[in-house]
Every structure is written in C-alpha cells, then in structure tokens.
Design a protein around this motif. Structure first.
Motif, short mmCIF file in Angstrom:
data_model
loop_
_atom_site.label_atom_id
_atom_site.label_comp_id
_atom_site.label_asym_id
_atom_site.label_seq_id
_atom_site.Cartn_x
_atom_site.Cartn_y
_atom_site.Cartn_z
N PHE A 42 0.82 -1.21 0.00
CA PHE A 42 0.00 0.00 0.00
C PHE A 42 0.86 1.26 0.00
O PHE A 42 0.65 2.17 -0.82
CB PHE A 42 -0.93 0.02 1.22
CG PHE A 42 -1.71 1.30 1.34
CD1 PHE A 42 -2.80 1.53 0.52
CD2 PHE A 42 -1.33 2.29 2.24
CE1 PHE A 42 -3.52 2.73 0.61
CE2 PHE A 42 -2.04 3.48 2.34
CZ PHE A 42 -3.15 3.70 1.53
N TRP A 43 1.82 1.33 0.90
CA TRP A 43 2.62 2.56 1.01
C TRP A 43 3.55 2.72 -0.19
O TRP A 43 3.99 3.84 -0.49
CB TRP A 43 3.38 2.59 2.32
CG TRP A 43 2.45 2.69 3.50
CD1 TRP A 43 2.24 1.75 4.47
CD2 TRP A 43 1.57 3.78 3.80
NE1 TRP A 43 1.29 2.18 5.36
CE2 TRP A 43 0.86 3.42 4.97
CE3 TRP A 43 1.30 5.01 3.21
CZ2 TRP A 43 -0.09 4.26 5.56
CZ3 TRP A 43 0.36 5.84 3.79
CH2 TRP A 43 -0.32 5.47 4.95
N GLU A 44 3.85 1.62 -0.90
CA GLU A 44 4.64 1.72 -2.13
C GLU A 44 3.84 2.41 -3.22
O GLU A 44 4.37 3.24 -3.99
CB GLU A 44 5.02 0.31 -2.59
CG GLU A 44 6.34 0.21 -3.30
CD GLU A 44 7.53 0.28 -2.34
OE1 GLU A 44 8.32 1.23 -2.49
OE2 GLU A 44 7.66 -0.59 -1.47
N LEU A 45 2.55 2.09 -3.30
CA LEU A 45 1.70 2.64 -4.34
C LEU A 45 1.07 3.97 -3.96
O LEU A 45 0.66 4.75 -4.83
CB LEU A 45 0.59 1.63 -4.68
CG LEU A 45 1.05 0.35 -5.39
CD1 LEU A 45 -0.08 -0.67 -5.40
CD2 LEU A 45 1.48 0.67 -6.82
N ALA A 46 0.97 4.25 -2.67
CA ALA A 46 0.23 5.43 -2.20
C ALA A 46 0.66 6.74 -2.84
O ALA A 46 -0.19 7.58 -3.17
CB ALA A 46 0.33 5.52 -0.68
N PRO A 47 1.98 6.99 -3.05
CA PRO A 47 2.35 8.29 -3.64
C PRO A 47 1.78 8.52 -5.03
O PRO A 47 1.75 9.65 -5.51
CB PRO A 47 3.88 8.23 -3.69
CG PRO A 47 4.27 7.18 -2.72
CD PRO A 47 3.15 6.19 -2.73
N PHE A 48 1.33 7.43 -5.67
CA PHE A 48 0.86 7.51 -7.05
C PHE A 48 -0.66 7.39 -7.17
O PHE A 48 -1.18 7.34 -8.28
CB PHE A 48 1.54 6.40 -7.87
CG PHE A 48 3.04 6.44 -7.80
CD1 PHE A 48 3.76 7.33 -8.58
CD2 PHE A 48 3.72 5.61 -6.92
CE1 PHE A 48 5.15 7.38 -8.51
CE2 PHE A 48 5.11 5.64 -6.83
CZ PHE A 48 5.82 6.54 -7.62
N LEU A 116 1.40 14.32 0.07
CA LEU A 116 1.17 12.87 0.14
C LEU A 116 2.48 12.12 0.23
O LEU A 116 2.61 11.18 1.03
CB LEU A 116 0.37 12.41 -1.08
CG LEU A 116 0.05 10.91 -1.13
CD1 LEU A 116 -0.70 10.45 0.11
CD2 LEU A 116 -0.75 10.58 -2.40
N ALA A 117 3.48 12.52 -0.57
CA ALA A 117 4.78 11.85 -0.51
C ALA A 117 5.39 11.99 0.88
O ALA A 117 5.99 11.04 1.40
CB ALA A 117 5.72 12.43 -1.57
N ALA A 118 5.23 13.15 1.50
CA ALA A 118 5.75 13.34 2.85
C ALA A 118 5.03 12.45 3.85
O ALA A 118 5.66 11.87 4.75
CB ALA A 118 5.60 14.81 3.25
N ALA A 119 3.72 12.31 3.70
CA ALA A 119 2.95 11.44 4.59
C ALA A 119 3.37 9.98 4.42
O ALA A 119 3.47 9.22 5.40
CB ALA A 119 1.46 11.60 4.32
N VAL A 120 3.63 9.59 3.19
CA VAL A 120 4.07 8.21 2.92
C VAL A 120 5.42 7.96 3.58
O VAL A 120 5.65 6.90 4.18
CB VAL A 120 4.13 7.95 1.40
CG1 VAL A 120 4.88 6.65 1.11
CG2 VAL A 120 2.72 7.90 0.82
N ASP A 121 6.32 8.90 3.49
CA ASP A 121 7.64 8.72 4.08
C ASP A 121 7.54 8.59 5.61
O ASP A 121 8.34 7.86 6.23
CB ASP A 121 8.57 9.86 3.69
CG ASP A 121 9.33 9.55 2.41
OD1 ASP A 121 9.24 8.39 1.93
OD2 ASP A 121 10.02 10.44 1.90
N THR A 122 6.61 9.28 6.23
CA THR A 122 6.39 9.12 7.66
C THR A 122 6.01 7.68 7.98
O THR A 122 6.53 7.09 8.95
CB THR A 122 5.27 10.07 8.15
OG1 THR A 122 5.69 11.42 7.96
CG2 THR A 122 4.96 9.84 9.62
N GLN A 123 5.16 7.10 7.16
CA GLN A 123 4.74 5.72 7.39
C GLN A 123 5.86 4.73 7.08
O GLN A 123 6.01 3.72 7.77
CB GLN A 123 3.50 5.40 6.53
CG GLN A 123 2.27 6.20 6.90
CD GLN A 123 1.83 5.95 8.33
OE1 GLN A 123 1.90 4.83 8.83
NE2 GLN A 123 1.37 7.00 9.00
#
Length: 227
Positions: A42-48, A116-123
């Motif tokens: 999920f977090w791999e795809l989330a930025p896209f 969104l990319a910043a939120a993904v990196d937090t996760q």
C-alpha cells in the motif's frame, strides 16, 4: 499359508509407499507474513494514487484507505495492484503510468514533492524502511517500482515476519516423530529464506536449496500453479 514372498525391490517399494513427509506452504501457513507485505504494497503505491491526495494531512483517513486496500487486494500479486492504480491515474487526467513516473523521479534523483509523498515517508519510517526522499537523493532507488517493492518487502519481513500460532511446536513434534518436511511455495527467494530466519525456523530449514523450494525462483520460467 504365509503367502508369496516379496522380492527386495517390492519390499523397498512398499516401504517407500508407507513413508510419510510433509510439504509446507509458507505465507500464512508457517509464517505470518501477509499483513507486513500488504502494508508495504500500500505505502509503495500510495504516492501515485490520485484518490489519496485529499487525505495527505489526514493520518486517520490514510489508515482507513490502507485497511480498505488490504481487504480488496489481499492475496493478489503486486503487479495486479499496480495495474489498478495505473487505471486510476489514467482516468484522472492522463497521469503518467507509475513506472514512467518512477523513472522520471529516478532521473531527477528526487521523488516528486507533495504532501502525500511526505505522509508516505512518515509511514515508511514507522515500518523500518528508508524514506523515498532518502533513497532518491542518495541514488539508491531500485530501477523500477516493482523492484523497489520486492526490496522493501524483504526489508520489512526481516523484522516483522513471525511464526503462525502453534507452528514452532508442530515442527518440533514432526522432528521427534522423525517425519521429514520441507517448504514448497510459490513465493520467491530471498523472501522466503529471509522469513525463515525472522521466524526462528533456520534449524528446521538449514539449506535454501534442499529445504526451501520456490515455484518463482527454482524454475525458468517460474511456476505458480501446483503440478
């Protein structure tokens, strides 16, 4: 009347027919690996995912989106998930396919900046993974998102894979009963050996070649269906 005597060959054949061995699948059978792997997917795809942009500053909303994603995609190949997100991107105004967007960012040595990319990196950091910002800036990103997903899944499973309930005791019981067993799975290497180590099973499966058999890695082309 004692009946006909068996030849040595017949006796050996009869003995082999009576012998017992166990073939174990791994994911969900010996090891609890599905949840950590799905988190990474999920977090791999989330930025896209265009649909997640509005949730970039809503951690609870992102968690709910992840939970729905896991329910919808559990047990499916990452390639299938990637195709679904590509379809979403195409329907949202002709955004680049994910792998093309990944190649663009790879060439720029920076993931396209967004909330969104910043939120993904937090996760990602919470999962024990390097942030995308770090791996892109260090030119350490894999050449494709699919390759990055495999690497990140292995990294996560190395710290998060655990035995399924009662499995260690069951393996010990088979050893005491002199019943041989091996792993036979469609999952690839090095993923499964990494999970074997994380689960503390290495004493039972000492050889990646003799004790761990993979439909993905041991055949060319890979075989994913039972024989």
């Amino acid at each position: 009347n004692t009946g006909p005597k068996l030849s040595a060959a017949q006796t050996e054949a009869m003995s082999s027919m009576l012998s017992v061995g166990v073939l174990f699948d791994f994911d969900g059978t010996l090891g609890d690996t599905e949840a950590p792997a799905m988190d990474v997917a999920f977090w791999e795809l989330a930025p896209f995912m265009p649909s997640l942009e509005r949730l970039a500053t809503d951690p609870a909303g992102l968690d709910a989106a992840r939970d729905a994603f896991v329910v919808e995609n559990a047990g499916k190949a990452f390639e299938f998930m990637l195709e679904k997100v590509d379809a979403e991107r195409a329907a949202s105004g002709g955004l680049l396919p994910i792998e093309q967007a990944w190649a663009r960012d790879l060439a720029a040595c920076a993931l396209t900046a967004s909330p969104l990319a910043a939120a993904v990196d937090t996760q990602r950091a919470k999962l024990g993974l390097k942030t995308l910002a770090d791996i892109f800036s260090a030119s350490a990103a894999e050449p494709t998102l699919l390759a990055q997903q495999k690497a990140d899944t292995n990294a996560r499973l190395a710290i998060a894979a655990t035995p399924t309930p009662n499995t260690p005791a069951a393996l010990e019981a088979l050893v005491k009963a002199s019943v041989p067993f091996v792993i036979a799975t469609t999952s690839g290497k090095p993923r499964v050996p990494i999970c074997v180590d994380a689960c503390g099973f290495r004493a039972h499966f000492p050889s990646d070649d003799a004790n761990i058999h993979s439909g993905e890695s041991d055949f060319d082309p890979p075989r994913f269906k039972p024989a």
